[in-house]
Design an enzyme around this catalytic site. Sequence first.
Site, mmCIF file in Angstrom:
data_model
loop_
_atom_site.group_PDB
_atom_site.id
_atom_site.type_symbol
_atom_site.label_atom_id
_atom_site.label_comp_id
_atom_site.label_asym_id
_atom_site.label_seq_id
_atom_site.Cartn_x
_atom_site.Cartn_y
_atom_site.Cartn_z
ATOM 1 C CE LYS A 1 50.091 -65.810 -1.028
ATOM 2 N NZ LYS A 1 49.988 -66.680 -2.234
ATOM 3 C CB ALA B 1 56.300 -62.915 -6.864
ATOM 4 C CG LEU C 1 56.459 -64.566 -3.285
ATOM 5 C CD1 LEU C 1 57.819 -63.882 -3.357
ATOM 6 C CD2 LEU C 1 56.582 -65.929 -2.609
ATOM 7 N N GLY D 1 51.342 -57.327 -1.920
ATOM 8 C CA GLY D 1 50.326 -56.281 -1.823
ATOM 9 C C GLY D 1 49.289 -56.590 -0.764
ATOM 10 C CB SER E 1 51.807 -58.952 3.056
ATOM 11 O OG SER E 1 52.471 -58.899 4.294
ATOM 12 C CG ASP F 1 46.483 -64.360 -1.406
ATOM 13 O OD1 ASP F 1 45.897 -65.437 -1.172
ATOM 14 O OD2 ASP F 1 47.238 -64.190 -2.378
#
Length: 275
Positions: A14, A101, A103, A106, A108, A140
């Site tokens: 993401k 990063a 993004l 982990g 996800s 997240d």
Amino acid sequence: MANIKAKKYYSYAKINLFLHILNKRTDGYHNLQTWFTFLDLKDQLTFSFNNSREINISSNISIAAKQDNLVYKAIKKFQQSYRVQDIGVDIEIKKNIPMGAGLGGGSSNAATTLIALRDYYLPQLSNEEMIPLAAKLGADVPIFVYGKSAWAEGIGEILYHKDFSPQYALLIKPDIHISTKEFFTSEDLIKSSVLISKDLGFDKSIMHNDFENVFYAKYPEFSQYLKELDSDFRMTGTGSCFYLLSADKNKLEQLARKINKSLDKWLVKTLNYVY
């Protein structure tokens, strides 16, 4: 109970189109506002359920020990929340999303694990019903269970579906990092004081990442390098990955060729749905 063997799932990255840090809550977390969209950069997780009553996790890269691994924590939270006993599963993680990063790799993977467990043990359970559980694993994780581009509030668990016009994204990741604790305690962090409406379209003049000032203050040379490449590069999450969006793939390809070879880079597309 379904009979699933060696079932593969994709686990997507993401970006935060913006990230505003608001007030600190009584539980120690901060309220935030952000807009998430996904990338076609993805990991692959393979789940092989069995009767061993053992949880084994392997990967193509070095990963954290079980007690510190978000995938393992997701399994234990699922067990506790839904009273599922004696889980036996082998999980193979093929990592493509860079770690550290911003993004969400982990997170996800943890969300994908919850979905795989749900599919096997409790197929009647919806993704939305698992969001409160996902929030216990990290800010997240809920967006990856939700699976759609969304405006997020609270600590990331209050989600409103909000599409983002598909774009190409050039990602750049320097080999530098700042811890989450350092971001929140930095004198350079200027928190947002005003809520903005979730009905707004994407407006870079009022939507920014509050953590960028901290990163740029610590790494001014990299900040200057980015600005010389293109002033519209933005940081996702707490970094250290920066992205540039454009509908013009050729423009990003040309820019990518100019990037210092010491920097990791990817050219990807944004996605509004991952399930």
